[in-house]
Scaffold this motif. Sequence first.
Motif, PDB file in Angstrom:
ATOM      1  N   UNK A 191      30.021  76.770  57.449  1.00  0.00           N
ATOM      2  CA  UNK A 191      29.168  76.165  56.417  1.00  0.00           C
ATOM      3  C   UNK A 191      29.937  75.162  55.574  1.00  0.00           C
ATOM      4  N   UNK A 192      31.216  75.428  55.350  1.00  0.00           N
ATOM      5  CA  UNK A 192      32.030  74.540  54.537  1.00  0.00           C
ATOM      6  C   UNK A 192      32.775  73.497  55.373  1.00  0.00           C
ATOM      7  N   UNK A 193      32.508  73.472  56.664  1.00  0.00           N
ATOM      8  CA  UNK A 193      33.086  72.455  57.523  1.00  0.00           C
ATOM      9  C   UNK A 193      34.584  72.570  57.726  1.00  0.00           C
ATOM     10  N   UNK A 194      35.116  73.788  57.674  1.00  0.00           N
ATOM     11  CA  UNK A 194      36.562  73.952  57.772  1.00  0.00           C
ATOM     12  C   UNK A 194      37.026  74.407  59.150  1.00  0.00           C
ATOM     13  N   UNK A 195      36.115  74.688  60.057  1.00  0.00           N
ATOM     14  CA  UNK A 195      36.515  75.196  61.367  1.00  0.00           C
ATOM     15  C   UNK A 195      37.278  74.151  62.173  1.00  0.00           C
TER      16      UNK A 195
ATOM     17  N   UNK B 204      22.686  76.139  57.891  1.00  0.00           N
ATOM     18  CA  UNK B 204      23.742  75.258  57.406  1.00  0.00           C
ATOM     19  C   UNK B 204      23.536  73.836  57.917  1.00  0.00           C
ATOM     20  N   UNK B 205      24.294  72.931  57.335  1.00  0.00           N
ATOM     21  CA  UNK B 205      24.244  71.529  57.737  1.00  0.00           C
ATOM     22  C   UNK B 205      24.937  71.349  59.089  1.00  0.00           C
ATOM     23  N   UNK B 206      24.354  70.481  59.923  1.00  0.00           N
ATOM     24  CA  UNK B 206      24.958  70.178  61.209  1.00  0.00           C
ATOM     25  C   UNK B 206      23.993  70.423  62.344  1.00  0.00           C
ATOM     26  N   UNK B 207      24.205  69.715  63.423  1.00  0.00           N
ATOM     27  CA  UNK B 207      23.400  69.906  64.622  1.00  0.00           C
ATOM     28  C   UNK B 207      24.006  71.036  65.450  1.00  0.00           C
ATOM     29  N   UNK B 208      23.220  71.645  66.345  1.00  0.00           N
ATOM     30  CA  UNK B 208      23.777  72.690  67.211  1.00  0.00           C
ATOM     31  C   UNK B 208      25.006  72.222  67.982  1.00  0.00           C
ATOM     32  N   UNK B 209      24.980  70.992  68.446  1.00  0.00           N
ATOM     33  CA  UNK B 209      26.117  70.471  69.221  1.00  0.00           C
ATOM     34  C   UNK B 209      27.375  70.419  68.359  1.00  0.00           C
TER      35      UNK B 209
END
Length: 274
Positions: free
Chosen positions: A253-257, A86-91
Motif C-alpha cells: 500500500x505504501x509502495x515500498x515493496x 490500494x492504489x495500483x493496477x493488478x499488473x
Amino acid sequence: MSDLPRTALERVLARASELQNTSTTEPGESISEARLVEIAKEVGLDVQHVRQAIAEERAQISLTPEEAGGALSSLGPSVVSAQRTMQGTPEQLLRNLEAFLPRNEFMVAVRRTPERMVWEPRRDPLGNFFRSLGSGGRRFDLVRLDQLVISATQIDDTRSVLRFDAVVHGARKSVRNATLGTAAGMLLIICIAAIPLVVLSLAVPQVAVVSLALMATLSAGVTWFSWRALSKQFRGMVGRVQQRLEYLLDEAQQGRLEAAPSLLDRMLKGSGSI
C-alpha cells in the motif's frame, strides 16, 4: 465481463452499502457487473463503492477443500486470508511482489496469471539456511505454508484489491499426526509393561491393577499435554502468518515493496531490520 452468481449478489451489495454507510440488498439469479452498477445507482449507492465491493468479491477464491474433522477443525483454520484496497493496477502490484517475495521470503512462483500468482516456499538448502537465520529476530513463518495465493483484482484504472490466501493445512495436519504418534507411543509402552504386570497379577492382583491404571492415566495426560502444546504452537504460527500478510499489504500500500532491499543485502550491511 462474466456474470456474478446469485450467492454473491447480497454480499456485494451489502459491502457496497457498508462502504457508504447505507443498507440495501438486491437478490437475483445472475447479473452482469454493468447491470449491478445500474441497480446500485437506482438505490443511491456510490458507483466507486459498488465497483470496490465487486472487486473484493471477485478477489475471493474457492480453494480445494482440505481434509477436515473434529480434531483438525478444533485447531483453527486451514487458510489464513488478508486483503486490502490500494492504489495500483493488478499488473503493477503483482510485479512488485514478484520481485519482493523471492528476495525477502525465499518463495518461488509456481503459477502466474494476469490477476493471480501461486507461490510455494523455496525448499533448496540455501533457502532453508537463510530461513533458519531469520532477520531482525523475526521468524520465516511463510516457510510452513503449503502455498500462498495472491490475487489482484482491478476496481478502476488506479485502484485494485490485493488479497493473500495462505494455506496452512499441512502444518495443521502435522499437529494432529504428532499427537496421534504420541498416543500410539504411550499405548505401545503400556502394552510392553502389561506383560510383566500380567505375571505379577497372578501373585498380587491389586498391585497389577493399580499399576495399569496409573500408566493409562499417565498416557492420557502426556497425550493431552502434547495436544495442548502443539495446538498452541500452531495457533501462534497462524497468528504470525496473519501479521506477516498484513505487513506485506502495508508495504504494498505504501509502495515500498519494489525498492525494498533483499534479506541478504540487509544482512551484509548489518541492519537486521525489516
